[in-house]
Design an enzyme around this catalytic site. Structure first.
Site, PDB file in Angstrom:
ATOM      1  N   TRP A 102       0.701  -1.239  -0.009  1.00  0.00           N
ATOM      2  CA  TRP A 102       0.156  -0.132  -0.096  1.00  0.00           C
ATOM      3  C   TRP A 102       0.755   1.433  -0.104  1.00  0.00           C
ATOM      4  O   TRP A 102       0.447   2.384  -0.586  1.00  0.00           O
ATOM      5  CB  TRP A 102      -0.763   0.032   1.164  1.00  0.00           C
ATOM      6  N   ASP A 174      -1.307   6.809   6.460  1.00  0.00           N
ATOM      7  CA  ASP A 174      -2.423   5.909   6.195  1.00  0.00           C
ATOM      8  C   ASP A 174      -2.461   4.896   7.145  1.00  0.00           C
ATOM      9  O   ASP A 174      -1.688   3.996   7.312  1.00  0.00           O
ATOM     10  CB  ASP A 174      -1.924   5.150   4.636  1.00  0.00           C
ATOM     11  N   LYS A 198     -12.004  -1.545   6.922  1.00  0.00           N
ATOM     12  CA  LYS A 198     -11.348  -2.437   7.678  1.00  0.00           C
ATOM     13  C   LYS A 198     -11.478  -2.431   9.030  1.00  0.00           C
ATOM     14  O   LYS A 198     -11.568  -3.665   9.718  1.00  0.00           O
ATOM     15  CB  LYS A 198      -9.659  -2.084   7.621  1.00  0.00           C
TER      16      LYS A 198
END
Ligand SMILES: *Cc1c(COP(=O)(O)O)cnc(C)c1O
Length: 360
Positions: A102, A174, A198
């Site tokens: 990511w 993030d 999530k």
């Protein structure tokens, strides 16, 4: 048999939250309408929005005078582009710590912003991302900001708070896969963002927490991409994801009732320890992650034999232990054990690993 969902995202929500949704769904707050049908311009929604924002900042121990919260759409992925558009304005150069998939995606998308240079200033690529790279504090270039990924969902690594320095340049994080799952000194960050699916709410909501001094209107940006415009419009420049904000609100209340982030982290640490200890004892399976970088949210594990891994996933599914198949980049299995996963779910997985080892 109770069913446990170990998916990395969309992930399980607390059973209490699902029960509340079920109760509220036909008639939200005596409005005669479902929350899915109410207007984002209604007083009901404005109240919900304000309460959700206040609870979020309270749980993060951040001051409403210093930080604002935006409830956006487009996923964490859209922020890979929108954040540089808003923040990389002076030096047109950003620094990214490459801790895995990511982080790389964030760097790649930022590099497509016209005129922007992206420097990877640290990486753990050479050891297959089995540890998080140390975050540099001194730079030989001027950067608009430093971007890190606090929890690496696919690799199963994470930074603890004590591994995150205070930096002179703004730090952007993030936090998609450990948002409110473990404690950080959130005031170290200029921007924190997270895809909600999530650890907070259904997919379709991205939470962005931003220091108010960074909310400067950019006339060259379309309103939807301009943080200052979105902040001024209370995240309702266009139709916001009302249902997702409502569920996030329920999840935040649930978290407050649990005692907040420190309390849920203590439970998450216990769950993670149980699973890592069980893997250390297993004759078939192991975690490849450096113990000092272990995520308490996502735990990948492998046997080294793809056929045995596939058999494990198949038998686990039959035992109502769902979505344990690993990400294609690392193979094997991955157990995602976010806030909503009860200790009993992790215990059931450990018992199953022991039974599986005895049979194979
Ligand atoms: C899942 C994930 C993303 C992507 O999120 P979307 O909301 O699907 O765009 C980004 N970063 C991390 C760390 C993730 O876990």
């Amino acid at each position: 048999m109770t069913c446990y969902n170990f998916a990395a995202g969309p992930a399980m929500l607390p059973v209490e939250v699902i029960a509340q949704i079920k109760q509220d769904l036909p008639d939200y707050a005596h409005s005669g309408m479902s929350v899915m049908e109410i207007s984002h311009r209604s007083a009901l929604y404005k109240e919900l929005y304000a309460e959700t924002k206040a609870n979020l900042l309270e749980l993060m121990k951040l001051d409403q005078a210093e930080y604002d919260v935006l409830f956006l759409t487009g996923g964490a992925t859209q922020q890979f582009t929108t954040i540089p558009l808003n923040l990389a304005r002076k030096y047109h150069r950003i620094a990214v710590v490459d801790s895995g998939h990511w982080a790389q995606r964030a760097a790649e998308d930022a590099a497509k912003v016209p005129g922007l240079t992206v420097d990877i200033i640290a990486s753990s690529k050479d050891n297959d991302y089995t540890a998080v790279p140390e975050i540099p504090t001194e730079f030989d270039q001027d950067y608009d900001y430093l971007h890190i990924t606090t929890n690496n969902t696919i690799m199963g690594t994470a930074y603890r708070d004590d591994q995150i320095p205070k930096t002179d340049i703004p730090m952007v994080a993030d936090m998609s896969s450990n948002f409110l799952g473990q404690e950080y000194d959130y005031s170290k960050f200029a921007v924190i963002y997270a895809g909600a699916q999530k650890n907070l709410a259904p997919a379709g909501l991205t939470v962005l927490v931003i220091r108010k001094d960074l909310l400067v209107k950019h006339d060259d940006l379309p309103g939807l991409f301009d943080f200052a415009t979105e902040a001024k419009k209370e995240s309702a420049l266009n139709t916001p994801p009302v249902f997702q904000v409502y569920v996030a609100g329920l999840a935040l209340k649930w978290l407050k009732e649990k005692g907040g982030v420190a309390s849920i982290e203590a439970i998450n640490q216990e769950k993670a320890k149980l699973l890592y200890d069980c893997l250390a004892d297993s004759k078939n399976f192991e975690s490849k992650v450096d113990p000092d970088s272990r995520s308490i949210m996502n735990v990948p594990f492998v046997s080294g034999d793809p056929d045995l891994d596939a058999e494990f996933v198949k038998e686990a599914t039959a035992h109502q232990l769902l979505n344990l198949k690993g990400h294609r980049l690392v193979g094997g299995m991955r157990a995602s054990i976010y806030n909503a996963m009860p200790l009993e779910g992790v215990q059931a997985l450990c018992d199953f690993i022991k039974d599986f080892d005895a049979k194979h």
